[in-house]
Design a protein around this motif. Sequence first.
Motif, PDB file in Angstrom:
ATOM      1  N   ASN A  60       0.823  -1.210   0.000  1.00  0.00           N
ATOM      2  CA  ASN A  60       0.000   0.000   0.000  1.00  0.00           C
ATOM      3  C   ASN A  60       0.863   1.269   0.000  1.00  0.00           C
ATOM      4  N   ASN A  61       1.728   1.337  -1.028  1.00  0.00           N
ATOM      5  CA  ASN A  61       2.546   2.533  -1.259  1.00  0.00           C
ATOM      6  C   ASN A  61       3.409   2.911  -0.051  1.00  0.00           C
ATOM      7  N   GLY A  62       3.941   1.904   0.602  1.00  0.00           N
ATOM      8  CA  GLY A  62       4.867   2.165   1.701  1.00  0.00           C
ATOM      9  C   GLY A  62       4.234   2.286   3.063  1.00  0.00           C
ATOM     10  N   ASP A  63       2.930   2.059   3.156  1.00  0.00           N
ATOM     11  CA  ASP A  63       2.283   2.106   4.472  1.00  0.00           C
ATOM     12  C   ASP A  63       2.863   1.029   5.383  1.00  0.00           C
ATOM     13  N   LEU A  64       3.122  -0.151   4.801  1.00  0.00           N
ATOM     14  CA  LEU A  64       3.720  -1.264   5.545  1.00  0.00           C
ATOM     15  C   LEU A  64       4.959  -1.719   4.782  1.00  0.00           C
ATOM     16  N   ILE A  65       6.108  -1.721   5.459  1.00  0.00           N
ATOM     17  CA  ILE A  65       7.372  -2.095   4.827  1.00  0.00           C
ATOM     18  C   ILE A  65       8.021  -3.219   5.623  1.00  0.00           C
ATOM     19  N   ILE A  66       8.493  -4.243   4.911  1.00  0.00           N
ATOM     20  CA  ILE A  66       9.211  -5.357   5.545  1.00  0.00           C
ATOM     21  C   ILE A  66      10.626  -5.399   4.989  1.00  0.00           C
ATOM     22  N   ARG A  67      11.612  -5.445   5.894  1.00  0.00           N
ATOM     23  CA  ARG A  67      13.015  -5.593   5.495  1.00  0.00           C
ATOM     24  C   ARG A  67      13.550  -6.873   6.130  1.00  0.00           C
ATOM     25  N   PRO A  68      13.397  -8.006   5.412  1.00  0.00           N
ATOM     26  CA  PRO A  68      13.709  -9.311   5.989  1.00  0.00           C
ATOM     27  C   PRO A  68      15.144  -9.468   6.469  1.00  0.00           C
ATOM     28  N   SER A  69      16.110  -8.938   5.720  1.00  0.00           N
ATOM     29  CA  SER A  69      17.508  -9.123   6.097  1.00  0.00           C
ATOM     30  C   SER A  69      17.819  -8.467   7.438  1.00  0.00           C
ATOM     31  N   GLN A  70      17.029  -7.450   7.795  1.00  0.00           N
ATOM     32  CA  GLN A  70      17.213  -6.750   9.070  1.00  0.00           C
ATOM     33  C   GLN A  70      16.172  -7.153  10.117  1.00  0.00           C
ATOM     34  N   HIS A  71      15.259  -8.031   9.732  1.00  0.00           N
ATOM     35  CA  HIS A  71      14.149  -8.424  10.610  1.00  0.00           C
ATOM     36  C   HIS A  71      13.396  -7.190  11.100  1.00  0.00           C
ATOM     37  N   LYS A  72      13.159  -6.248  10.194  1.00  0.00           N
ATOM     38  CA  LYS A  72      12.468  -5.014  10.560  1.00  0.00           C
ATOM     39  C   LYS A  72      11.131  -4.915   9.838  1.00  0.00           C
ATOM     40  N   VAL A  73      10.134  -4.413  10.554  1.00  0.00           N
ATOM     41  CA  VAL A  73       8.824  -4.127   9.980  1.00  0.00           C
ATOM     42  C   VAL A  73       8.483  -2.694  10.346  1.00  0.00           C
ATOM     43  N   ILE A  74       8.115  -1.913   9.350  1.00  0.00           N
ATOM     44  CA  ILE A  74       7.849  -0.489   9.548  1.00  0.00           C
ATOM     45  C   ILE A  74       6.408  -0.188   9.131  1.00  0.00           C
ATOM     46  N   LYS A  75       5.678   0.472   9.992  1.00  0.00           N
ATOM     47  CA  LYS A  75       4.299   0.851   9.731  1.00  0.00           C
ATOM     48  C   LYS A  75       4.182   2.363   9.776  1.00  0.00           C
ATOM     49  N   ASN A  76       3.775   2.936   8.643  1.00  0.00           N
ATOM     50  CA  ASN A  76       3.572   4.386   8.570  1.00  0.00           C
ATOM     51  C   ASN A  76       4.818   5.145   9.043  1.00  0.00           C
ATOM     52  N   GLY A  77       5.994   4.635   8.654  1.00  0.00           N
ATOM     53  CA  GLY A  77       7.242   5.312   8.974  1.00  0.00           C
ATOM     54  C   GLY A  77       7.848   4.985  10.320  1.00  0.00           C
ATOM     55  N   ARG A  78       7.150   4.164  11.135  1.00  0.00           N
ATOM     56  CA  ARG A  78       7.658   3.849  12.464  1.00  0.00           C
ATOM     57  C   ARG A  78       7.928   2.352  12.594  1.00  0.00           C
ATOM     58  N   PRO A  79       9.101   1.963  13.147  1.00  0.00           N
ATOM     59  CA  PRO A  79       9.400   0.527  13.311  1.00  0.00           C
ATOM     60  C   PRO A  79       8.471  -0.116  14.333  1.00  0.00           C
ATOM     61  N   LEU A  80       8.086  -1.357  14.050  1.00  0.00           N
ATOM     62  CA  LEU A  80       7.207  -2.099  14.944  1.00  0.00           C
ATOM     63  C   LEU A  80       8.011  -3.099  15.766  1.00  0.00           C
ATOM     64  N   SER A  81       7.547  -3.364  16.973  1.00  0.00           N
ATOM     65  CA  SER A  81       8.135  -4.400  17.816  1.00  0.00           C
ATOM     66  C   SER A  81       7.226  -5.628  17.751  1.00  0.00           C
ATOM     67  N   LEU A  82       7.656  -6.642  16.994  1.00  0.00           N
ATOM     68  CA  LEU A  82       6.868  -7.858  16.828  1.00  0.00           C
ATOM     69  C   LEU A  82       7.517  -9.010  17.582  1.00  0.00           C
ATOM     70  N   THR A  83       6.704  -9.880  18.151  1.00  0.00           N
ATOM     71  CA  THR A  83       7.244 -11.108  18.727  1.00  0.00           C
ATOM     72  C   THR A  83       7.675 -12.018  17.579  1.00  0.00           C
ATOM     73  N   PRO A  84       8.533 -13.017  17.831  1.00  0.00           N
ATOM     74  CA  PRO A  84       8.928 -13.932  16.758  1.00  0.00           C
ATOM     75  C   PRO A  84       7.741 -14.603  16.063  1.00  0.00           C
ATOM     76  N   ASN A  85       6.733 -14.996  16.818  1.00  0.00           N
ATOM     77  CA  ASN A  85       5.583 -15.645  16.188  1.00  0.00           C
ATOM     78  C   ASN A  85       4.756 -14.665  15.359  1.00  0.00           C
ATOM     79  N   GLU A  86       4.661 -13.423  15.806  1.00  0.00           N
ATOM     80  CA  GLU A  86       3.976 -12.403  15.000  1.00  0.00           C
ATOM     81  C   GLU A  86       4.749 -12.153  13.706  1.00  0.00           C
ATOM     82  N   TYR A  87       6.073 -12.131  13.823  1.00  0.00           N
ATOM     83  CA  TYR A  87       6.913 -11.917  12.637  1.00  0.00           C
ATOM     84  C   TYR A  87       6.769 -13.090  11.669  1.00  0.00           C
TER      85      TYR A  87
END
Length: 232
Positions: free
Chosen positions: A133-160
Amino acid sequence: MKTVLMVDDEVKIREVVVSYLQKEGFHAIEADTGSNALEIIRSGTTIDLVILDLMLPDLSGEDVCKTLRQFSTVPVIMLTAKVAEDDRVQGLLLGADDYVIKPFSPRELMARVKANLRRSQEDTLLAETIMFNNGDLIIRPSQHKVIKNGRPLSLTPNEYKLLMTFARHPGRTFTREELIVKVLGFDFEGDSRAIDQHVKNLRQKIELDPKHPQYIITVFAVGYRFSGGGSL
């Protein structure tokens, strides 16, 4: 060589598990308290998996896991004498990836270590970055990072794991049983309540309005489907 952190205050149990880990080709690090375990992980030492006893002299295994999930997605296998389903579900909701009931077979524990490491390695997408959705949700697998609306999210391993499973197959409908196998493992003995809770928690983090989700769509009487236009 993968590094496994073995956390238990009983010397004999640590010695047995470490011996088996070394025989299987792992590098083993030991900790006898929860505080010591958190210090090791925070120090920057590369840890690929944690075996964590629930009954520790300073912090409970649940408290260690809860604290760990604030800054790390490393897979965690809990060792516990608790056999009730609600106890296992609670541990999984706090961020544990697997449970082994005491007394346990070291061979079974090694099999679970390998299975959890395989699942964590499979959580990678081929692309360095995938956007929805045009960058609303971004996943960077190599860094294990998930970004929502420009802010990094803290996900548990199972959520990830759940998000990565969906992101790899946008538009595909998964049954609850399929998601349980992919996220919690084929030997998970709980019911679908666990996966429903993980979906609910993930929605709270990635959806603008969790009650009217745009990403994780419920497919009545079947399971869930991931929606949203994706681009690399």
